[in-house]
Structure formats: C-alpha cells, structure tokens
Scaffold this motif. Structure first.
Motif, PDB file in Angstrom:
ATOM      1  N   VAL A   8      -0.136  -8.667   0.789  1.00 17.87           N
ATOM      2  CA  VAL A   8      -1.342  -8.187   1.452  1.00 17.87           C
ATOM      3  C   VAL A   8      -1.693  -8.818   2.751  1.00 17.87           C
ATOM      4  N   TYR A   9      -1.113 -10.029   2.851  1.00 19.41           N
ATOM      5  CA  TYR A   9      -1.302 -10.452   4.304  1.00 19.41           C
ATOM      6  C   TYR A   9      -0.248  -9.706   5.324  1.00 19.41           C
ATOM      7  N   ALA A  24     -13.624  -5.362   5.159  1.00 19.37           N
ATOM      8  CA  ALA A  24     -12.686  -5.672   4.147  1.00 19.37           C
ATOM      9  C   ALA A  24     -13.190  -6.179   2.903  1.00 19.37           C
ATOM     10  N   THR A  26      -9.568 -11.926   1.514  1.00 15.50           N
ATOM     11  CA  THR A  26     -10.333 -10.698   1.990  1.00 15.50           C
ATOM     12  C   THR A  26     -11.865 -11.119   2.275  1.00 15.50           C
ATOM     13  N   MET A  55     -11.109 -12.359   6.082  1.00 17.04           N
ATOM     14  CA  MET A  55     -10.950 -11.079   6.777  1.00 17.04           C
ATOM     15  C   MET A  55     -12.041 -10.721   7.319  1.00 17.04           C
ATOM     16  N   SER A  76       0.460  -6.542   5.249  1.00 17.16           N
ATOM     17  CA  SER A  76       0.078  -5.283   5.493  1.00 17.16           C
ATOM     18  C   SER A  76      -1.185  -5.314   6.230  1.00 17.16           C
ATOM     19  N   CYS A  77      -2.180  -6.280   5.911  1.00 15.49           N
ATOM     20  CA  CYS A  77      -3.303  -6.544   6.820  1.00 15.49           C
ATOM     21  C   CYS A  77      -2.989  -6.941   8.252  1.00 15.49           C
ATOM     22  N   ARG A  78      -2.160  -7.608   8.494  1.00 17.01           N
ATOM     23  CA  ARG A  78      -1.426  -8.205   9.673  1.00 17.01           C
ATOM     24  C   ARG A  78      -1.146  -6.921  10.491  1.00 17.01           C
ATOM     25  N   SER A 137      -4.235  -1.894  -0.060  1.00 16.92           N
ATOM     26  CA  SER A 137      -3.386  -2.425  -0.240  1.00 16.92           C
ATOM     27  C   SER A 137      -3.334  -2.887  -1.928  1.00 16.92           C
ATOM     28  N   LEU A 182      -4.513  -4.676  11.215  1.00 17.64           N
ATOM     29  CA  LEU A 182      -5.796  -5.033  11.956  1.00 17.64           C
ATOM     30  C   LEU A 182      -5.721  -5.401  13.353  1.00 17.64           C
ATOM     31  N   ILE A 230     -10.453  -2.213   4.833  1.00 14.63           N
ATOM     32  CA  ILE A 230      -9.212  -2.427   4.419  1.00 14.63           C
ATOM     33  C   ILE A 230      -9.955  -2.740   2.669  1.00 14.63           C
ATOM     34  N   THR A 264      -8.513  -4.433  -0.728  1.00 16.80           N
ATOM     35  CA  THR A 264      -7.324  -4.852  -1.491  1.00 16.80           C
ATOM     36  C   THR A 264      -7.671  -4.739  -2.875  1.00 16.80           C
TER      37      THR A 264
END
Length: 248
Positions: A111-112, A173, A159, A162, A114-116, A82, A119, A130, A132
C-alpha cells in the motif's frame, strides 16, 4: 449503468485481477472510467483489462521501482484503489519470519509503495482519490490471524495519516474494511474452515448480523462511492462493509 461518475478519469487498481479488485474494475468501468489493472498475475490482469476495455500490467506491489515505473508508464491517474493482498492464518509462534515478512510486505508495504507512486502526481494535479482495503479484523482482531491483523491495522492508520498530510492539496484517502467476502482468498482455504460449508456458515453466523457472506460487488460499490466526487467531503474515513461485524 447510466451513472458516469468516473467519466474522463483513470483508476489504477492493484490486485485487480480477481476478487474485490476485479469487481471494482468492473464497477468503475461501468461508470465511465478508464481502468488500469495491476496484478502479480499479468495474464489475469490482461484478461480483466480486456473485459473492461482497460489496460493490464504485471505488478508485484512489493517492488517499489516497478510500481513507480508502471505509474510513470500509465501517465494520468486520478484514482488509486490499493486492493492487492495475501493472508496467513496462524498465531505469532506458528507464523514463520518469512510468512510475517510476506504479509507485511504485500498488505502494508505494498500500500505504501502504491501510494508513494501516485501521491506526487495527485499533489501536482491538485487532487486525487485513494481507497485502501483493510478488513474488519484490522479494527477488532481475530484468532489465528496475527500477521494479517497487524498489517490491516497498519493500513487503516496509514490511510488516516495520508488524509491529514495531503488533504490541503486536494487529495482524499479513505479505507474500506470488509467482513467475510466471497473471494478466492477466502474460497481457496486461506481462511481456516473456508473449504467447509458448515464451518463457513458458522463463521458468518458468528460475525455477520445479516447472516450471509458478502459479495465482491458489494465492496466494490463502497469503493466506487469513496473514489467518486459523491464523497468529496470525506477523507480519513474507515468504512466498514462487514454486515455488522464491528458493531458487536
């Protein structure tokens, strides 16, 4: 490069059309990975994707629906980097509400988003990595960078959270925290004094024990390590790539 740490793996990189993101795409591709370049500049994303034999998508990371759609289209993903980011250099009174929202939306909410998007896929497949991108000033702070400092500090703790939440599912992460790196974000004058070689060297001398600005490829090397199986027992880490800035 003879190392093939990413053979058979797909890495999705946001902000992948320039700077650290593009350098990471080249590094992972050189190590045998398939790279998906996502950037709000779709043409630039396609250009880098063509260079590394990957795929390019236009993506504004502040748009969750579009981010979810791109990940669904890509299908298999094993690594998320990210790297999308913007900056505004000013104090709180001089940072407009619109500027504040833009920095937080791109640098933290992006970032949230992309990770959502990745994941659930990582959890279902039993693992994923992941990485970041924070900044030295996500840890120590800096004058005239209030919004950026806030966003990057948020990235670091997001991070860590997560890593704790999804470690039992095999998801790692981690975060890299660069110092001054020779990227368009720096060189286009987004950082005060970046367009003045003397002022830039003074910043480097003040912050970097190594006495020079960093290169995107040096950050990409750290990202590739954290994303690879060489870092299989590392999660929740914030890795400074800052020439000693945060050691002071």
């Amino acid at each position: 490069m003879d190392i093939e740490r990413f053979k058979g793996k797909v890495a999705l990189i946001t902000g992948g059309a320039s700077g650290i993101g593009a350098a990471t795409a080249r590094r992972i591709a050189d190590e045998g990975g398939t790279v998906v370049i996502c950037d709000r500049d779709g043409a630039a994303a396609e250009k880098v994707a063509t260079e590394v034999g990957g795929r390019g998508y236009e993506l504004d990371v502040t748009d969750l629906d579009r981010t979810l759609a791109v990940v669904e289209t890509v299908g298999d993903v094993h690594v998320l980097v990210s790297a999308a980011g913007v900056d505004v250099c000013d104090t709180v009174p001089n940072t407009s509400p619109d500027e504040w929202r833009t920095i937080l939306d791109v640098d933290l909410t992006g970032v949230y988003n992309s990770c959502r998007a990745v994941l659930p896929r990582f959890v279902a497949q039993g693992g994923g990595a992941i990485v970041t991108i924070s900044s030295a000033i996500g840890t120590v702070g800096e004058r005239n960078r209030s919004a950026y400092c806030a966003a990057k500090a948020g990235v670091e703790n997001l991070t860590r959270a997560m890593a704790l939440d999804h470690g039992p599912a095999g998801v790692r992460a981690n975060c890299v925290a660069p110092g001054l790196i020779d990227t368009p974000l720096i060189r286009n004058g987004k950082v005060s004094g970046a367009d003045d070689p003397g002022a830039m060297q003074a910043m480097v001398d003040r912050h970097h024990a190594l006495g020079r600005i960093g290169q995107p490829s040096e950050v990409a090397a750290a990202i590739a390590f954290l994303a690879s199986d060489d870092a299989s027992f590392i999660t929740g880490a914030i890795l400074p790539v800052d020439a000693g800035w945060t050691a002071q």
